[in-house]
Design an enzyme around this catalytic site. Structure first.
Site, PDB file in Angstrom:
ATOM      1  N   HIS A  67      -2.719  -2.651  -1.404  1.00  0.00           N
ATOM      2  CA  HIS A  67      -1.286  -2.607  -1.027  1.00  0.00           C
ATOM      3  C   HIS A  67      -1.107  -2.193   0.232  1.00  0.00           C
ATOM      4  O   HIS A  67      -1.671  -1.276   0.724  1.00  0.00           O
ATOM      5  CB  HIS A  67      -0.472  -1.828  -2.249  1.00  0.00           C
ATOM      6  CG  HIS A  67      -0.885  -0.412  -2.320  1.00  0.00           C
ATOM      7  ND1 HIS A  67       0.010   0.576  -1.415  1.00  0.00           N
ATOM      8  CD2 HIS A  67      -1.601   0.054  -2.806  1.00  0.00           C
ATOM      9  CE1 HIS A  67      -0.409   1.678  -1.684  1.00  0.00           C
ATOM     10  NE2 HIS A  67      -1.464   1.661  -2.677  1.00  0.00           N
ATOM     11  N   ASP A 179      -3.694   5.489   2.338  1.00  0.00           N
ATOM     12  CA  ASP A 179      -3.254   4.885   1.033  1.00  0.00           C
ATOM     13  C   ASP A 179      -2.055   3.801   1.175  1.00  0.00           C
ATOM     14  O   ASP A 179      -0.611   4.565   1.205  1.00  0.00           O
ATOM     15  CB  ASP A 179      -2.749   6.027   0.086  1.00  0.00           C
ATOM     16  CG  ASP A 179      -2.295   5.707  -1.285  1.00  0.00           C
ATOM     17  OD1 ASP A 179      -2.619   4.344  -1.844  1.00  0.00           O
ATOM     18  OD2 ASP A 179      -2.010   6.717  -1.919  1.00  0.00           O
ATOM     19  N   GLU A 212       3.590  -1.159  -4.326  1.00  0.00           N
ATOM     20  CA  GLU A 212       2.707  -0.435  -5.436  1.00  0.00           C
ATOM     21  C   GLU A 212       2.934   0.898  -5.639  1.00  0.00           C
ATOM     22  O   GLU A 212       3.129   1.504  -6.873  1.00  0.00           O
ATOM     23  CB  GLU A 212       1.286  -0.652  -4.639  1.00  0.00           C
ATOM     24  CG  GLU A 212       0.025  -0.307  -5.853  1.00  0.00           C
ATOM     25  CD  GLU A 212      -0.097   1.295  -6.042  1.00  0.00           C
ATOM     26  OE1 GLU A 212      -0.979   1.740  -6.809  1.00  0.00           O
ATOM     27  OE2 GLU A 212       0.452   2.061  -5.067  1.00  0.00           O
ATOM     28  N   GLU A 213       3.399   1.661  -4.649  1.00  0.00           N
ATOM     29  CA  GLU A 213       3.868   3.125  -4.845  1.00  0.00           C
ATOM     30  C   GLU A 213       4.918   3.464  -5.800  1.00  0.00           C
ATOM     31  O   GLU A 213       5.202   4.675  -6.234  1.00  0.00           O
ATOM     32  CB  GLU A 213       4.094   3.773  -3.638  1.00  0.00           C
ATOM     33  CG  GLU A 213       2.789   3.749  -2.547  1.00  0.00           C
ATOM     34  CD  GLU A 213       1.852   4.729  -2.912  1.00  0.00           C
ATOM     35  OE1 GLU A 213       1.953   5.507  -4.036  1.00  0.00           O
ATOM     36  OE2 GLU A 213       0.648   4.876  -2.272  1.00  0.00           O
ATOM     37  N   GLU A 235      -8.676   0.059  -3.204  1.00  0.00           N
ATOM     38  CA  GLU A 235      -7.786   1.191  -3.242  1.00  0.00           C
ATOM     39  C   GLU A 235      -8.521   2.553  -2.553  1.00  0.00           C
ATOM     40  O   GLU A 235      -9.505   2.313  -2.194  1.00  0.00           O
ATOM     41  CB  GLU A 235      -7.237   1.627  -4.648  1.00  0.00           C
ATOM     42  CG  GLU A 235      -6.007   1.305  -5.023  1.00  0.00           C
ATOM     43  CD  GLU A 235      -4.877   1.928  -4.629  1.00  0.00           C
ATOM     44  OE1 GLU A 235      -5.104   2.856  -3.796  1.00  0.00           O
ATOM     45  OE2 GLU A 235      -3.828   1.744  -4.934  1.00  0.00           O
ATOM     46  N   HIS A 322      -1.650  11.426  -0.191  1.00  0.00           N
ATOM     47  CA  HIS A 322      -0.288  11.596  -0.132  1.00  0.00           C
ATOM     48  C   HIS A 322       0.175  12.845   0.814  1.00  0.00           C
ATOM     49  O   HIS A 322       1.206  13.576   0.482  1.00  0.00           O
ATOM     50  CB  HIS A 322       0.376  11.770  -1.576  1.00  0.00           C
ATOM     51  CG  HIS A 322       0.705  10.346  -1.984  1.00  0.00           C
ATOM     52  ND1 HIS A 322       1.616  10.038  -3.113  1.00  0.00           N
ATOM     53  CD2 HIS A 322      -0.130   9.162  -2.120  1.00  0.00           C
ATOM     54  CE1 HIS A 322       1.398   8.965  -3.539  1.00  0.00           C
ATOM     55  NE2 HIS A 322       0.375   8.363  -2.941  1.00  0.00           N
TER      56      HIS A 322
END
Length: 356
Positions: A67, A179, A212-213, A235, A322
């Site tokens: 993603h 990410d 995706e998030e 991922e 994150h």
């Protein structure tokens, strides 16, 4: 990693792409896949899908998905004094936001701002021990009132941290948004590698998915459209080689230890065995992590699409997920490209993934 591939990675992770606003990153993906794949399309959700056709008829359809959306913020309200209030797009840690430089991505240009914070000198002890809620935080872009702000910024504009990719010691790099733009990068690299090697025994679809998030949305729609026999989500995974992470709960994985191969009910057992066998035969270091439930990645929706898909999850170990300083190893990226490229040429037929 070659200088050319490093430049591709840097350009991709630095392109702003909060969930729902991914097209700056997708334009990078499309440009790097143009002329590489046999077919290149973008669907109504914004997923970018590249196809490298295999040699033969009625071949297994394999889908790799990474993603390209990142966590971010969104402008919600502008007050009379020109301070901009915001909400989170995805999993933002409120601890990290005060004092950060940010870019607000408006219609005409990106505007630099800062997330304001009361000086510690003016805070009482209780305030010092309390996390400021996101709804109480604000962005200052230097304007004097609402009218000046509205010439540059609109409600609904996305916001990202104003940081990019930088090198640390050894082969470590840091950036926001590894990410999972790193995953989309790996998918694109595998498509390039298979095109170079040629004569694959599968039709290979590489998908840079969106949203995706905020709920695995692009993964769900793209896998339905591609209708693969096999699906592999690429991922980031939690690196547990830092202080204060419980290995008994989260497993043992380290940056520089190679790609992480997931095992559990979200993962097709035959595909797991083929991945680990590929790693052994190609002398690629790898790490195993157990997922006793759904993985919380695009692998989850891939497995459950239509009548079911033989699914795997391959991750790159990442520290500080994150945050604006996510850290990974370039060697792990290269080894993940090697693993997935090697796997493609070991796939025989659809039936080999049916449990028996």
């Amino acid at each position: 990693m070659t200088d050319q591939n490093f430049s591709f990675l840097k350009e991709l992770v630095e392109a702003p792409s909060p969930s729902g606003f991914e097209q700056p990153a997708q334009r990078v993906i499309r440009r790097h896949l143009d002329g590489v794949v046999d077919e290149l399309t973008t669907d109504v959700m914004g997923n970018v899908i590249g196809l490298v056709k295999g040699q033969g008829e009625n071949l297994p359809r394999v889908m790799l998905a990474g993603h390209c959306d990142e966590i971010g913020l969104m402008v919600k309200y502008i007050d009379d004094q020109g301070f901009i209030y915001f909400a989170a797009i995805g999993g933002i840690d409120a601890h990290l936001v005060p004092g950060q430089r940010v870019y607000i991505h408006g219609q005409t240009r990106s505007v630099l701002g800062v997330v304001g914070k009361k000086p510690i000198h003016l805070m009482d002890q209780k305030d010092r021990e309390t996390v400021i809620k996101l709804k109480s935080q604000f962005i200052d872009i230097g304007c004097r009132n609402r009218e000046e702000v509205q010439e540059l910024v609109a409600v609904g504009d996305p916001v990202t941290f104003a940081v990019g990719l930088e090198r640390l010691e050894n082969d470590r790099v840091i950036s926001r948004a590894f990410d999972d733009k790193m995953g989309a990068f790996i998918v694109a690299r595998v498509l390039q590698e298979v095109r170079t090697r040629g004569a694959a025994p599968v039709d290979l679809y590489g998908v840079s998915t969106v949203q995706e998030e905020i709920g695995l949305r692009g993964g769900a729609t793209s896998v339905y459209g591609v209708n693969p026999d096999l699906g592999i989500a690429v991922e980031v995974g939690f690196a547990t080689d830092v202080p204060e992470i419980d290995k008994k709960e989260n497993g043992e994985t380290k940056v520089g230890g190679g790609p992480i191969i997931a095992r559990g009910p979200n993962i097709n057992p035959a595909l797991f065995e083929l991945l680990t066998a590929t790693a052994r035969e190609e002398n690629i270091p790898c790490q195993i992590v157990g997922h006793p439930r759904a993985t919380g990645t695009d692998a989850n929706v891939m497995q459950l699409s239509r009548g079911g898909v033989a699914t795997a999850l391959v991750s790159v170990p990442l520290r500080y997920m994150h945050t604006p300083v996510e850290l990974l190893s370039l060697e792990d990226l290269e080894n993940t490209v090697r693993l997935l490229s090697g796997l493609i040429y070991r796939i025989g037929n659809r039936k080999m993934f049916i449990p028996n």
